[in-house]
Design an enzyme around this catalytic site. Structure first.
Site, PDB file in Angstrom:
ATOM      1  N   GLU B 110      10.958  18.237   0.889  1.00  0.00           N
ATOM      2  CA  GLU B 110      10.718  16.802   0.690  1.00  0.00           C
ATOM      3  C   GLU B 110      11.964  16.223   0.038  1.00  0.00           C
ATOM      4  OE1 GLU B 110       8.549  14.194   1.207  1.00  0.00           O
ATOM      5  OE2 GLU B 110      10.102  13.147   0.076  1.00  0.00           O
ATOM      6  N   HIS B 128     -11.110   5.489   7.078  1.00  0.00           N
ATOM      7  CA  HIS B 128     -11.560   4.524   8.085  1.00  0.00           C
ATOM      8  C   HIS B 128     -12.658   5.054   8.994  1.00  0.00           C
ATOM      9  CE1 HIS B 128      -8.464   1.420   7.548  1.00  0.00           C
ATOM     10  NE2 HIS B 128      -7.682   2.410   7.172  1.00  0.00           N
ATOM     11  N   LYS B 333      -2.800  -7.974  10.988  1.00  0.00           N
ATOM     12  CA  LYS B 333      -3.866  -7.023  11.244  1.00  0.00           C
ATOM     13  C   LYS B 333      -4.326  -6.283   9.973  1.00  0.00           C
ATOM     14  CE  LYS B 333      -2.869  -2.487  12.964  1.00  0.00           C
ATOM     15  NZ  LYS B 333      -2.377  -1.712  14.079  1.00  0.00           N
ATOM     16  N   ARG B 394       5.063   1.645   7.294  1.00  0.00           N
ATOM     17  CA  ARG B 394       4.342   2.466   8.266  1.00  0.00           C
ATOM     18  C   ARG B 394       5.301   3.010   9.328  1.00  0.00           C
ATOM     19  NH1 ARG B 394       1.976  -2.565   7.553  1.00  0.00           N
ATOM     20  NH2 ARG B 394      -0.197  -2.678   6.905  1.00  0.00           N
ATOM     21  N   ILE B 419       2.602   8.724  12.672  1.00  0.00           N
ATOM     22  CA  ILE B 419       1.349   8.726  11.909  1.00  0.00           C
ATOM     23  C   ILE B 419       1.358   7.525  10.959  1.00  0.00           C
ATOM     24  CG2 ILE B 419      -0.243  10.095  10.522  1.00  0.00           C
ATOM     25  CD1 ILE B 419       0.596  11.656  13.000  1.00  0.00           C
ATOM     26  N   CYS B 484      -3.006   6.426 -23.695  1.00  0.00           N
ATOM     27  CA  CYS B 484      -3.005   5.192 -22.891  1.00  0.00           C
ATOM     28  C   CYS B 484      -4.328   4.490 -23.153  1.00  0.00           C
ATOM     29  CB  CYS B 484      -2.868   5.534 -21.411  1.00  0.00           C
ATOM     30  SG  CYS B 484      -3.277   4.196 -20.293  1.00  0.00           S
ATOM     31  N   CYS B 486      -5.395   1.431 -22.190  1.00  0.00           N
ATOM     32  CA  CYS B 486      -6.025   0.664 -21.100  1.00  0.00           C
ATOM     33  C   CYS B 486      -6.892   1.568 -20.220  1.00  0.00           C
ATOM     34  CB  CYS B 486      -4.968  -0.007 -20.227  1.00  0.00           C
ATOM     35  SG  CYS B 486      -3.878  -1.115 -21.118  1.00  0.00           S
ATOM     36  N   CYS B 521      -1.753  -3.202 -19.237  1.00  0.00           N
ATOM     37  CA  CYS B 521      -0.521  -3.425 -20.001  1.00  0.00           C
ATOM     38  C   CYS B 521       0.664  -2.755 -19.316  1.00  0.00           C
ATOM     39  CB  CYS B 521      -0.667  -2.999 -21.452  1.00  0.00           C
ATOM     40  SG  CYS B 521      -0.215  -1.298 -21.797  1.00  0.00           S
TER      41      CYS B 521
END
Lengths: 413, 562
Positions: B110, B128, B333, B394, B419, B484, B486, B521
């Site tokens: 990567e 979806h 879309k 995308r 993809i 943290c 929040c 924050c």
């Protein structure tokens, strides 16, 4: 363990509230999330604190220490318990008060308290909340965060800095960064007048030749890794950027000082009504919210410009949380015209004692009279040569026997 | 050729199409990127397997330069994995995890400092039902298979998945009859069941849907996950099962002998894999080109979404969006209002064609258009609730379909390309399909006896019930210290996020795993605490702690030293 008063937050408001509640006979627990007392004052190494209260120009740390000393002294009487590095996770209403769920190192505990004072201060508005677009590099700080890194961690932030917003912390950081050797290119303010105190405009900008650009804002960030530059645009009266006025400024640091928002996440879970003007709780002159037993003070109630007023509200809230039950409950509304930014308190309980009000004008005004009416009857008036939104005003109004309270502002012809 | 007639009508003689080895190669000159994309769309057949390769030049526009990692070493030099996966997005990581069930040597590279830094973290996290995809498309098939796999997939990976369902809302009656007739068809072709819902029923579950919504469709197969959380989980589980993931590693070249890739050149040394899987997202065309197997083109399409404060959560329990009567062009879309698994609300995204694959800048105009559109169904939406926004890109092909197949010219490359949405939903199915392709090449591939199907991550302290939480904190004191405020994230969670199998040593990487700074924050309070914990845990000075990318240092060092 059952307490009379639980104070959440040990900044200037919470310290004052805890001391005052104890002095008025309450058994108090003071809960602080951080490992030290003082709240934001810990990082305020500049002076100007305590002018009203002590007639002295103290640093934030010195100011906090005066209260910390008193707190430690009063703790000898055994009626104040201090819980540092303790986070209030949840507050539930129970029959005779409140249950607080506290999280700290290695421990999750429940405590009970009859009253709660929220002295939780405020948080900073973020760059995204003022619609800054473009990339997401490092080197973009809110002003309070920058102050923490610089004054607590002793770390330098950048070499070429742009400051967005002329709020007090932004102005103080402009001076602070300059003193540390950074090149502060300018302070940009979207409004057509400064947001900070007049004294800070002189002491922080003019004395250091830092330019202030009114009606300008930062619209875009550039740079993938570290900030490389910002786009500045002029804005119209509605603070909307004017197309075609964009200018690129190369810099490695952006400090954003675009306002503070009172922290009221816990009160919201307890259905405490908030004011749309202050973003803090709606309170009466005893700093009690619309929910019985819950009090609010300091910047959690409304954003103050001077710590002296924050302490004052803490003291009052602490006192009334300790003795409040002796008083009437029925309250009248406080209303005000659009000439005011806000008026606090928003409710008045019938009392023979005069009530203290804090207000801000909604815009810069000269030669005005502020009048307070009870129906058609004028119960208070005061002349002002000038009023500015960044500068909060305080007045004492007799409220004996009033049936309503109405604030108006009139121009002196 | 019909295509050339159409192209001539639009572009005179400036653009030409030619059929070369079963691909449609476009050449010529146009004056804007949008024209280049239009030419590609004119020449393509949606869903077709004969792809458009778009070589049209745009006047004044140079080819985009890939941003490569700064580091150059020979860490991977001479490595001979059975399978090299290029790309640490959700697809690459799902494939790595699927293949790690078998006794083969897997290396995933990567180019960024963490997995899921491109489209896999920059999307709406929706699982979806696949309603709007035409049957016959590969992505329809993979979406439906993937959708059905999600409950088990997420439970194995210890990832929150909320199959909350989705409402598609209609504001007028024109489509009422056709929609009712279409329901049996949707039930046959989409994942899950589709129900007609009256306004009254709809408002029972979603009381804040706009007043003027008259009726809607409810898809019970829709759901929501945290897409980068999933990708990280997949990567970690793959590593647990023996796969290697090399971050900051970019493929720069490939050396072929005949129809076979012999060597893959990276900034970390030359690798000699038996097989290569191209899961490089927006860069899959470049990888295919290096492999001598470029038979498709990617036209990047960016989308911007906004994240709203938890305050806004009261207005949305599921996912809802309005049906667009306007022609479904690419700029408008999709998108909707999504209740995220972490308790926020997500609004968006929009869709804009772009030549810039790695430009994640946001624009005010995008946020404005997303809000304008979604206000039709949620008129409670206000800009005041926005806590942040982000842009993703995308990796669309002109055929708008997925490519999951063996190289057409080169024999040891396998593409998982093109993809885009619903790639997240399809990812588990793409991984299985890819494993089957690899299996054909290595028939002797055997399943590991000791495969660990379940990955367990550190707990979220704020989500535990009180007794469990107390017990956990007593055993793990760091989990009592809230850093943290929040998001109510403890020191224990932040430290454990850095102790997983995959490297995590930046503020943003910690944020994606444990969520400090994700709240309203935006790290204003916890930022210094998190930076300090990274500095202590990793044994580096505070001024070497980065936000994310290389050189994204937060601080310059002790002030007296500069």
């Amino acid at each position: 363990m059952k307490y009379d008063v639980a104070v959440i937050g040990a900044g200037p408001a919470g310290l004052a509230a805890a001391i005052s509640a104890e002095k008025h006979g309450a058994k108090v627990v003071l809960i602080e999330r951080e490992d030290r007392l003082g709240g934001v004052l810990k990082q305020c190494i500049h002076d100007g604190f305590g002018l009203i209260r002590y007639g002295e120009k103290l640093s934030g740390c010195e100011y906090a220490n005066r209260y910390i000393d008193i707190l430690i002294e009063r703790m000898n009487y055994g009626n104040i318990e201090l819980k540092l590095k303790t986070f209030v996770s949840k507050v539930d209403k129970i029959d005779d008060g409140f249950n607080l769920l506290l999280s700290s190192r290695g421990k999750l505990e429940n405590i009970k308290s009859e009253k709660i004072i929220f002295a939780t201060g405020c948080r900073e508005r973020t760059p995204k909340q003022v619609s800054i677009h473009g990339s997401r590099p490092s080197g973009v700080f809110t002003a309070g965060l920058a102050q923490y890194y610089l004054n607590i961690n002793g770390q330098m932030l950048g070499k070429k800095c742009v400051i967005l917003g002329s709020g007090d912390i932004g102005l103080i950081m402009a001076r602070r960064l300059t003193l540390e050797g950074a090149n502060v290119l300018g302070v940009y303010e979207a409004k057509d007048s400064p947001s900070g105190l007049t004294r800070n405009i002189y002491q922080c900008l003019e004395d250091f030749d830092i330019p202030l650009y009114l009606s300008h804002t930062v619209t875009r960030l550039h740079g993938r890794n570290r900030l490389e530059g910002v786009t500045i645009s002029r804005v119209d009266q509605n603070m909307v950027p004017i197309e075609g006025t964009e200018e690129y400024i190369s810099c490695d640091t952006l400090i954003v000082s675009v306002g503070l928002i009172p922290e009221n996440e816990l009160p919201k879970t307890l259905n405490v009504p908030l004011s749309k003007h202050t973003k803090g709780a709606i309170v009466n002159q005893y700093y009690e919210t619309e929910v019985k037993g819950i009090y609010a003070c300091g910047n959690a109630l409304h954003v103050n410009d001077l710590v002296d007023y924050v302490s004052e509200s803490g003291e009052e809230a602490g006192k009334f949380a300790a003795i409040r039950d002796k008083f009437e409950q029925e309250a009248v509304e406080v209303t005000f015209t659009s000439d005011f930014g806000y008026v606090v308190p928003q409710k008045i309980v019938k009392d023979t004692e005069p009530a203290t009000f804090y207000f801000r004008t909604s815009k810069i005004r000269e030669n005005v009279i502020v009048k307070v009416y009870d129906g058609d009857k004028e119960i208070f008036k005061k002349k002002y040569l000038n009023l500015k939104p960044p500068e909060m005003e305080k007045i004492k109004v007799p409220i004996d026997g009033v049936s309503e309270i109405r604030f108006v502002m009139e121009v002196i012809q | 050729m019909n295509i050339n007639r159409k192209l001539k009508k639009r572009f005179a003689n400036n653009v030409k199409a030619k059929l070369v080895d079963d691909k449609i190669v476009l050449s010529g000159n146009v004056s804007s990127w949008d024209e280049k994309v239009s030419a590609g769309l004119i020449a393509s057949k949606p869903g077709g397997r004969v792809h458009v390769v778009n070589d049209i030049k745009v006047k004044g526009l140079e080819d985009e330069k890939t941003i490569f990692p700064f580091i150059n070493d020979n860490k991977l030099d001479g490595r001979k994995p059975d399978v090299l996966i290029i790309g640490g997005g959700v697809v690459g990581c799902a494939i790595a995890r699927e293949l790690s069930k078998y006794d083969i040597d897997i290396l995933l590279v990567e180019k960024e400092y963490d997995v899921a830094l491109h489209a896999s973290s920059r999307n709406d996290g929706m699982i979806h039902p696949g309603l709007d995809i035409k049957p016959g498309r590969l992505k329809k098939k993979l979406n439906n298979i993937g959708n059905a796999m999600y409950d088990e997939f997420c439970s194995e990976l210890d990832i929150k998945f909320n199959r909350c369902g989705q409402y598609l809302c209609f504001a007028n009656y024109i489509l009422l009859i056709p929609i009712i007739f279409a329901i049996p068809y949707f039930n046959l072709t989409a994942a899950g069941k589709t129900h007609f819902v009256s306004r009254k029923e709809m408002r029972k579950r979603e009381p804040h849907i706009s007043e003027d919504i008259k009726y809607g469709l409810y898809f019970d197969g829709a759901g929501s996950i945290c897409p980068y959380g999933l990708t990280i989980a997949l990567a970690e589980n793959a590593i647990q099962n023996g796969a290697e993931i090399s971050l900051d590693t970019a493929v720069k070249d490939m050396k072929l002998s005949g129809n076979k890739i012999e060597e893959v050149v990276t900034n970390r040394g030359c690798i000699h894999p038996k097989m290569i899987i191209n899961a490089a997202g927006v860069f899959s065309e470049e990888i295919a080109k290096m492999a001598g197997d470029r038979f498709f083109s990617i036209h990047p399409r960016k989308g911007t979404s906004a994240i709203l404060d938890k305050e806004a959560k009261k207005n949305v329990n599921t996912i809802y969006s309005s049906f667009n009567l306007e022609k479904n062009n690419h700029n408008t879309k999709g998108g909707g209002i999504v209740s995220t698994v972490d308790g926020n609300v997500l609004v968006g995204p929009n869709a804009i064609e772009t030549n810039e694959k790695e430009n994640f800048d946001t624009e005010k105009s995008s946020i404005d258009s997303v809000f304008k559109k979604q206000k039709r169904v949620g008129n409670w939406l206000t800009g005041n609730d926005i806590i942040t926004y982000f842009t993703g890109v995308r990796a669309a092909t002109y055929e708008e379909d997925f490519i999951v197949e063996k190289g057409r010219n080169t024999h040891n490359i396998f593409h998982a390309a093109g993809i885009q949405s619903p790639g997240l939903t399809a990812a588990p199915a793409i991984a299985v399909m890819m494993r089957e392709l690899i299996n054909k090449e290595i028939p002797e591939m055997i399943r590991k006896e000791k495969y660990l199907s379940h990955r367990k991550t550190f707990p979220k302290i704020s989500e535990m019930d009180e007794d469990d939480r107390r017990e956990y904190i007593e055993k793990n004191p760091d989990y009592g210290e809230i850093v943290c405020r929040c998001e109510e994230i403890s020191k224990g969670e932040i430290l454990d996020s850095m102790r997983g199998p995959l490297r995590c040593d930046t503020v943003d990487a910690v944020k994606r795993r444990a969520r400090p700074g994700m709240g309203r924050c935006q790290g204003g309070f916890c930022g210094p605490q998190v930076a300090k914990l990274i500095s202590i845990e990793k044994g580096i000075p505070l001024n070497e702690v980065r936000k994310g990318y290389e050189d994204s240092y937060i601080l310059l060092g002790e002030k007296n030293e500069i």
